[in-house]
Design a protein around this motif. Structure first.
Motif, PDB file in Angstrom:
ATOM      1  N   ARG A  55       0.809  -1.183   0.109  1.00 25.46           N
ATOM      2  CA  ARG A  55       0.006   0.030  -0.129  1.00 25.46           C
ATOM      3  C   ARG A  55       0.950   1.356  -0.014  1.00 25.46           C
ATOM      4  O   ARG A  55       0.632   2.422  -0.791  1.00 25.46           O
ATOM      5  N   ALA A  58       2.595   1.890  -3.300  1.00 26.10           N
ATOM      6  CA  ALA A  58       1.574   2.372  -4.471  1.00 26.10           C
ATOM      7  C   ALA A  58       1.293   3.652  -4.170  1.00 26.10           C
ATOM      8  O   ALA A  58       1.540   4.550  -5.057  1.00 26.10           O
ATOM      9  N   ASN A  62       2.928   6.344  -6.780  1.00 23.79           N
ATOM     10  CA  ASN A  62       1.877   6.739  -7.687  1.00 23.79           C
ATOM     11  C   ASN A  62       1.434   5.730  -8.842  1.00 23.79           C
ATOM     12  O   ASN A  62       1.107   6.045  -9.828  1.00 23.79           O
ATOM     13  N   PRO A  64       0.211   1.253  -9.347  1.00 20.05           N
ATOM     14  CA  PRO A  64      -0.598   0.086  -8.812  1.00 20.05           C
ATOM     15  C   PRO A  64       0.781  -0.734  -8.379  1.00 20.05           C
ATOM     16  O   PRO A  64       1.537  -0.849  -8.986  1.00 20.05           O
ATOM     17  N   THR A  66       0.944  -4.953  -6.705  1.00 18.48           N
ATOM     18  CA  THR A  66       0.103  -6.253  -6.539  1.00 18.48           C
ATOM     19  C   THR A  66       1.103  -6.991  -5.466  1.00 18.48           C
ATOM     20  O   THR A  66       2.236  -7.178  -5.498  1.00 18.48           O
ATOM     21  N   ARG A 100      -4.386  -5.865  -5.605  1.00 18.59           N
ATOM     22  CA  ARG A 100      -3.639  -5.029  -6.143  1.00 18.59           C
ATOM     23  C   ARG A 100      -4.181  -3.585  -5.315  1.00 18.59           C
ATOM     24  O   ARG A 100      -5.359  -3.166  -5.251  1.00 18.59           O
ATOM     25  N   GLU A 102      -4.052   0.528  -5.575  1.00 22.06           N
ATOM     26  CA  GLU A 102      -4.123   1.636  -6.433  1.00 22.06           C
ATOM     27  C   GLU A 102      -3.329   2.820  -5.574  1.00 22.06           C
ATOM     28  O   GLU A 102      -2.829   2.789  -4.594  1.00 22.06           O
ATOM     29  N   PRO A 103      -2.777   3.718  -6.622  1.00 25.64           N
ATOM     30  CA  PRO A 103      -1.911   4.922  -6.142  1.00 25.64           C
ATOM     31  C   PRO A 103      -2.583   5.382  -5.141  1.00 25.64           C
ATOM     32  O   PRO A 103      -1.551   6.136  -4.245  1.00 25.64           O
ATOM     33  N   LEU A 108      -8.867  -2.305  -5.080  1.00 30.23           N
ATOM     34  CA  LEU A 108     -10.076  -2.441  -5.740  1.00 30.23           C
ATOM     35  C   LEU A 108     -10.180  -3.980  -6.151  1.00 30.23           C
ATOM     36  O   LEU A 108     -11.386  -4.395  -6.434  1.00 30.23           O
TER      37      LEU A 108
END
Length: 136
Positions: A55, A58, A62, A64, A66, A100, A102-103, A108
């Protein structure tokens, strides 16, 4: 004059060794179960830390990031090497296969319960949509 003999005889020493062996025989299964539980707790804690790491990466990059399960015995964060789970600990097949981030930090894809199993015990790491992970 007679000799003063102090110390233990061989039968006395053997009796003590046998008694220690019997005590260890009863204690070993409990020690083994405690160690197994500690390994499971440690693996769950490490998974939470790696979710937080993904996290954070990410957000900072900026882009994604995983966290992907590699079979039932390890996982990979981004492009890093596979982190194996400690011996005897596996992911249950009902766990999502990846998450995954996100930035901005939310997840999501891959929210839900990641279940770890070891010799009869289980721990669940829940990944929330906000990107926070908690051990249950």
């Amino acid at each position: 004059m007679g000799r003063d003999r102090s110390g233990f005889t061989l039968p006395e020493m053997m009796l003590v060794v046998v008694m220690i062996g019997i005590a260890l025989m009863f204690a070993f299964p409990k020690i083994s179960a405690i160690r197994s539980q500690l390994d499971l707790d440690g693996a769950a804690g490490q998974l939470v830390q790696d979710f937080n790491r993904a996290r954070t990466e990410a957000i900072m990059s900026n882009a994604p990031v995983t966290l992907k399960l590699e079979g039932t015995s390890g996982y990979r964060v981004g492009d890093l090497e596979v982190r194996p789970l400690p011996g005897g600990i596996t992911f249950l097949v009902s766990s999502p296969d990846s998450a995954r981030f996100e930035p901005l930090g939310p997840v999501l894809v891959g929210t839900g319960a990641y279940q770890l199993e070891s010799h009869g015990g289980t721990k669940t790491v829940v990944l929330l949509a906000s990107g926070l992970a908690v051990v249950q």
